[in-house]
Design a protein around this motif. Structure first.
Motif, short mmCIF file in Angstrom:
data_model
loop_
_atom_site.label_atom_id
_atom_site.label_comp_id
_atom_site.label_asym_id
_atom_site.label_seq_id
_atom_site.Cartn_x
_atom_site.Cartn_y
_atom_site.Cartn_z
N LEU A 49 0.83 -1.20 0.00
CA LEU A 49 0.00 0.00 0.00
C LEU A 49 0.87 1.25 0.00
N ARG A 50 1.92 1.26 0.84
CA ARG A 50 2.81 2.43 0.86
C ARG A 50 3.47 2.65 -0.50
N GLU A 51 3.87 1.58 -1.16
CA GLU A 51 4.47 1.71 -2.49
C GLU A 51 3.45 2.23 -3.49
N ALA A 52 2.21 1.72 -3.42
CA ALA A 52 1.17 2.19 -4.34
C ALA A 52 0.84 3.66 -4.08
N GLN A 53 0.82 4.07 -2.80
CA GLN A 53 0.55 5.47 -2.48
C GLN A 53 1.66 6.37 -3.02
N ALA A 54 2.90 5.91 -2.92
CA ALA A 54 4.02 6.71 -3.45
C ALA A 54 3.90 6.84 -4.96
N ALA A 55 3.55 5.74 -5.64
CA ALA A 55 3.37 5.79 -7.09
C ALA A 55 2.20 6.71 -7.45
N HIS A 56 1.13 6.68 -6.67
CA HIS A 56 -0.03 7.54 -6.91
C HIS A 56 0.35 9.01 -6.77
N ARG A 57 1.13 9.32 -5.72
CA ARG A 57 1.58 10.72 -5.54
C ARG A 57 2.40 11.18 -6.73
N GLU A 58 3.28 10.31 -7.21
CA GLU A 58 4.12 10.67 -8.36
C GLU A 58 3.28 10.92 -9.60
N VAL A 59 2.31 10.05 -9.86
CA VAL A 59 1.44 10.22 -11.03
C VAL A 59 0.61 11.49 -10.88
N ARG A 60 0.12 11.76 -9.67
CA ARG A 60 -0.67 12.96 -9.43
C ARG A 60 0.16 14.22 -9.68
N GLU A 61 1.43 14.20 -9.27
CA GLU A 61 2.31 15.35 -9.53
C GLU A 61 2.55 15.54 -11.02
N GLN A 62 2.75 14.42 -11.74
CA GLN A 62 2.93 14.50 -13.19
C GLN A 62 1.67 15.04 -13.85
N LEU A 63 0.49 14.60 -13.40
CA LEU A 63 -0.78 15.08 -13.95
C LEU A 63 -0.92 16.58 -13.72
N LYS A 64 -0.58 17.03 -12.51
CA LYS A 64 -0.67 18.46 -12.22
C LYS A 64 0.27 19.27 -13.12
N MET A 65 1.49 18.73 -13.32
CA MET A 65 2.44 19.41 -14.18
C MET A 65 1.90 19.49 -15.62
N LEU A 66 1.32 18.41 -16.13
CA LEU A 66 0.77 18.41 -17.48
C LEU A 66 -0.44 19.34 -17.58
N GLN A 67 -1.27 19.38 -16.54
CA GLN A 67 -2.43 20.28 -16.57
C GLN A 67 -1.97 21.74 -16.57
N ASP A 68 -0.92 22.04 -15.80
CA ASP A 68 -0.38 23.40 -15.80
C ASP A 68 0.16 23.76 -17.18
N GLN A 69 0.86 22.82 -17.78
CA GLN A 69 1.40 23.05 -19.12
C GLN A 69 0.26 23.28 -20.12
N HIS A 70 -0.81 22.50 -20.02
CA HIS A 70 -1.97 22.65 -20.91
C HIS A 70 -2.63 24.01 -20.69
N ARG A 71 -2.75 24.42 -19.44
CA ARG A 71 -3.36 25.70 -19.13
C ARG A 71 -2.55 26.85 -19.73
N ARG A 72 -1.22 26.76 -19.59
CA ARG A 72 -0.37 27.81 -20.18
C ARG A 72 -0.53 27.86 -21.71
N SER A 73 -0.57 26.68 -22.33
CA SER A 73 -0.75 26.63 -23.79
C SER A 73 -2.10 27.22 -24.18
N GLN A 74 -3.11 26.92 -23.40
CA GLN A 74 -4.46 27.42 -23.69
C GLN A 74 -4.51 28.94 -23.57
N VAL A 75 -3.84 29.47 -22.56
CA VAL A 75 -3.80 30.93 -22.38
C VAL A 75 -3.08 31.56 -23.57
N GLU A 76 -2.00 30.93 -24.00
CA GLU A 76 -1.25 31.44 -25.13
C GLU A 76 -2.12 31.42 -26.40
#
Length: 143
Positions: A90-117
């Motif tokens: 469970l701890r390993e899965a939670q760590a993997a989930h946090r990592e994926v969530r951070e990557q998703l947030k980074m991609l969403q931020d990148q998409h938002r910046r592109s959309q604003v542009e």
């Protein structure tokens, strides 16, 4: 005192005391004898304890195992081990989930910046230069 040509040691009677070298020799003999027997007793006790441990340990282990099986404790220990393994997973899965969530947030931020542009380019569309038109067409394919 002489008895048959040999020196005979006698113990002091009530009210008598030994003096000098004889008293010291008697005390030394008494102390060394006590130490000898105390050492022998300790050595024998240790040897007996080791022997008993060697002979009885397999029987004690078997008895403990039997009681654990009969009382259900062995099953409890097995379940505790399984729970520990699942907690680790469970701890390993939670760590993997946090990592994926951070990557998703980074991609969403990148998409938002592109959309604003893109929105900025669309607002100023009537004043575009050739370079800006080209930039819009390339960017539109990326979204």
């Amino acid at each position: 005192e002489e008895a048959g040509g040999r020196t005979r040691l006698r113990r002091p009677g009530k009210g008598e005391e030994l003096y000098g070298e004889g008293a010291a020799r008697m005390a030394s003999m008494r102390d060394s004898g006590a130490l000898y027997f105390r050492d022998k007793y300790a050595q024998t006790s240790k040897a007996v304890a080791v022997l008993i441990r060697k002979k009885l340990q397999p029987s004690v282990d078997a008895a403990v195992e039997y009681v654990n099986e009969r009382s259900g404790w062995a099953e409890v220990e097995r379940l505790k081990g399984a729970i520990s393994t699942l907690e680790l997973d469970l701890r390993e899965a939670q760590a993997a989930h946090r990592e994926v969530r951070e990557q998703l947030k980074m991609l969403q931020d990148q998409h938002r910046r592109s959309q604003v542009e893109m929105d900025t380019l669309l607002v100023t569309k009537h004043m575009w230069s050739e370079h800006q038109l080209h930039q819009y067409k390339v960017g539109a394919h990326l979204i």
